[in-house]
Design a protein around this motif. Structure first.
Motif, PDB file in Angstrom:
ATOM      1  N   HIS A  22     -14.747  18.432 -54.364  1.00 15.02           N
ATOM      2  CA  HIS A  22     -15.830  19.406 -54.056  1.00 15.02           C
ATOM      3  C   HIS A  22     -14.909  20.674 -53.487  1.00 15.02           C
ATOM      4  CE1 HIS A  22     -15.496  17.452 -50.269  1.00 15.02           C
ATOM      5  NE2 HIS A  22     -15.572  18.698 -49.677  1.00 15.02           N
ATOM      6  N   GLU A  23     -13.745  20.382 -53.141  1.00 15.60           N
ATOM      7  CA  GLU A  23     -13.098  21.919 -52.525  1.00 15.60           C
ATOM      8  C   GLU A  23     -11.870  22.124 -53.300  1.00 15.60           C
ATOM      9  OE1 GLU A  23     -11.129  20.240 -48.935  1.00 15.60           O
ATOM     10  OE2 GLU A  23     -12.936  20.064 -47.720  1.00 15.60           O
ATOM     11  N   SER A  27      -5.735  12.190 -57.690  1.00 19.64           N
ATOM     12  CA  SER A  27      -6.350  11.522 -56.644  1.00 19.64           C
ATOM     13  C   SER A  27      -5.639  10.052 -56.320  1.00 19.64           C
ATOM     14  CB  SER A  27      -7.872  11.164 -57.129  1.00 19.64           C
ATOM     15  OG  SER A  27      -8.531  10.172 -56.202  1.00 19.64           O
ATOM     16  N   HIS A  28      -5.917   9.835 -55.130  1.00 13.07           N
ATOM     17  CA  HIS A  28      -5.297   8.450 -54.776  1.00 13.07           C
ATOM     18  C   HIS A  28      -6.178   7.123 -54.999  1.00 13.07           C
ATOM     19  CE1 HIS A  28      -7.911   9.306 -51.213  1.00 13.07           C
ATOM     20  NE2 HIS A  28      -7.951   7.995 -50.993  1.00 13.07           N
ATOM     21  N   VAL A  29      -7.522   7.596 -55.584  1.00  9.12           N
ATOM     22  CA  VAL A  29      -8.526   6.732 -55.818  1.00  9.12           C
ATOM     23  C   VAL A  29      -7.990   6.320 -57.231  1.00  9.12           C
ATOM     24  CG1 VAL A  29     -10.995   6.295 -56.175  1.00  9.12           C
ATOM     25  CG2 VAL A  29     -10.200   7.381 -54.340  1.00  9.12           C
ATOM     26  N   PRO A  30      -7.996   5.018 -57.698  1.00 11.13           N
ATOM     27  CA  PRO A  30      -7.520   4.436 -58.957  1.00 11.13           C
ATOM     28  C   PRO A  30      -8.855   4.899 -59.818  1.00 11.13           C
ATOM     29  CG  PRO A  30      -7.189   2.904 -57.572  1.00 11.13           C
ATOM     30  CD  PRO A  30      -8.139   3.702 -56.723  1.00 11.13           C
ATOM     31  N   GLN A  31      -8.574   5.783 -60.835  1.00  3.59           N
ATOM     32  CA  GLN A  31      -9.888   6.316 -61.706  1.00  3.59           C
ATOM     33  C   GLN A  31     -10.327   5.192 -62.729  1.00  3.59           C
ATOM     34  OE1 GLN A  31     -10.942  10.022 -61.090  1.00  3.59           O
ATOM     35  NE2 GLN A  31      -9.756   9.039 -59.166  1.00  3.59           N
ATOM     36  N   GLY A  74      -6.967  16.714 -62.501  1.00  6.06           N
ATOM     37  CA  GLY A  74      -6.380  17.590 -61.452  1.00  6.06           C
ATOM     38  C   GLY A  74      -7.031  17.954 -60.219  1.00  6.06           C
ATOM     39  N   ALA A  75      -8.331  17.625 -60.002  1.00  2.51           N
ATOM     40  CA  ALA A  75      -8.828  18.026 -58.590  1.00  2.51           C
ATOM     41  C   ALA A  75      -8.414  17.281 -57.483  1.00  2.51           C
ATOM     42  CB  ALA A  75     -10.440  17.925 -58.816  1.00  2.51           C
ATOM     43  N   GLU A 116     -18.713  10.818 -55.038  1.00  2.92           N
ATOM     44  CA  GLU A 116     -17.248  11.797 -55.283  1.00  2.92           C
ATOM     45  C   GLU A 116     -16.176  10.970 -55.133  1.00  2.92           C
ATOM     46  OE1 GLU A 116     -15.290  15.780 -53.573  1.00  2.92           O
ATOM     47  OE2 GLU A 116     -17.354  15.520 -53.072  1.00  2.92           O
ATOM     48  N   ASP A 117     -15.570  10.666 -55.884  1.00  4.01           N
ATOM     49  CA  ASP A 117     -14.244   9.868 -55.652  1.00  4.01           C
ATOM     50  C   ASP A 117     -14.038   8.951 -54.784  1.00  4.01           C
ATOM     51  OD1 ASP A 117     -11.614  10.409 -57.431  1.00  4.01           O
ATOM     52  OD2 ASP A 117     -10.795  10.976 -55.391  1.00  4.01           O
ATOM     53  N   THR A 118     -15.090   8.095 -54.668  1.00  2.27           N
ATOM     54  CA  THR A 118     -14.839   7.095 -53.497  1.00  2.27           C
ATOM     55  C   THR A 118     -14.308   5.870 -53.952  1.00  2.27           C
ATOM     56  OG1 THR A 118     -16.911   7.956 -52.607  1.00  2.27           O
ATOM     57  CG2 THR A 118     -16.459   5.756 -52.047  1.00  2.27           C
ATOM     58  N   PRO A 119     -13.340   5.139 -53.182  1.00  3.57           N
ATOM     59  CA  PRO A 119     -12.818   4.019 -53.859  1.00  3.57           C
ATOM     60  C   PRO A 119     -13.527   2.841 -53.748  1.00  3.57           C
ATOM     61  CG  PRO A 119     -12.006   4.462 -51.684  1.00  3.57           C
ATOM     62  CD  PRO A 119     -12.727   5.671 -51.989  1.00  3.57           C
ATOM     63  N   PRO A 120     -13.924   2.175 -54.901  1.00  5.07           N
ATOM     64  CA  PRO A 120     -14.604   0.758 -54.872  1.00  5.07           C
ATOM     65  C   PRO A 120     -13.743  -0.454 -54.168  1.00  5.07           C
ATOM     66  CG  PRO A 120     -13.962   1.142 -56.992  1.00  5.07           C
ATOM     67  CD  PRO A 120     -13.514   2.383 -56.237  1.00  5.07           C
TER      68      PRO A 120
END
Length: 118
Positions: free
Chosen positions: A100-101, A70-74, A94-95, A8-12
């Motif tokens: 998950h929240e 998200s701050h994670v570059p998609q 937009g999440a 879930e939305d984890t930065p590599p």
């Protein structure tokens, strides 16, 4: 053995960009603070084989991105998904980082579909 993997939305790691490691907050936070510097250190100095080894992941994988909030570059999540052989990327626009929240129904729909649950 891992049957399925959900990320879930984890930065590599992307070595071309160093992330500043913040100081420990003076106020209590609702999570384990010690994990933050550890994660950021790993992102700044990843195992040199990190990107090359993605192709070795054999478990069906779902990556859930939080979209533009998200701050994670998609685009980096997309790059990771392209390198894992059996990977699906779902973006919940937009999440934000806490998918998950922020959008529980969309998150559960993606997870249940991936796990083939009703």
């Amino acid at each position: 053995m891992i049957d399925r993997l959900i990320v879930e939305d984890t930065p590599p790691p992307f070595p071309d960009k160093q992330i500043d490691i913040p100081s420990e907050p003076s106020e209590p936070v609702p999570f384990d603070w010690q994990v933050i510097p550890s994660i950021l250190q790993q992102l700044n100095e990843p195992n040199p084989q990190w990107w090359d080894r993605l192709k070795d992941i054999i478990a069906p994988t779902l990556i859930i991105g939080g979209g533009n909030n998200s701050h994670v570059p998609q685009n980096k999540l997309y790059e990771v998904a392209e390198l894992i052989p059996d990977c699906k990327l779902v973006t919940i626009e937009g999440a934000g980082h806490h998918v998950h929240e922020t959008n529980v129904p969309a998150y559960l729909k993606a997870v249940k579909s991936f796990l083939q649950l009703r």
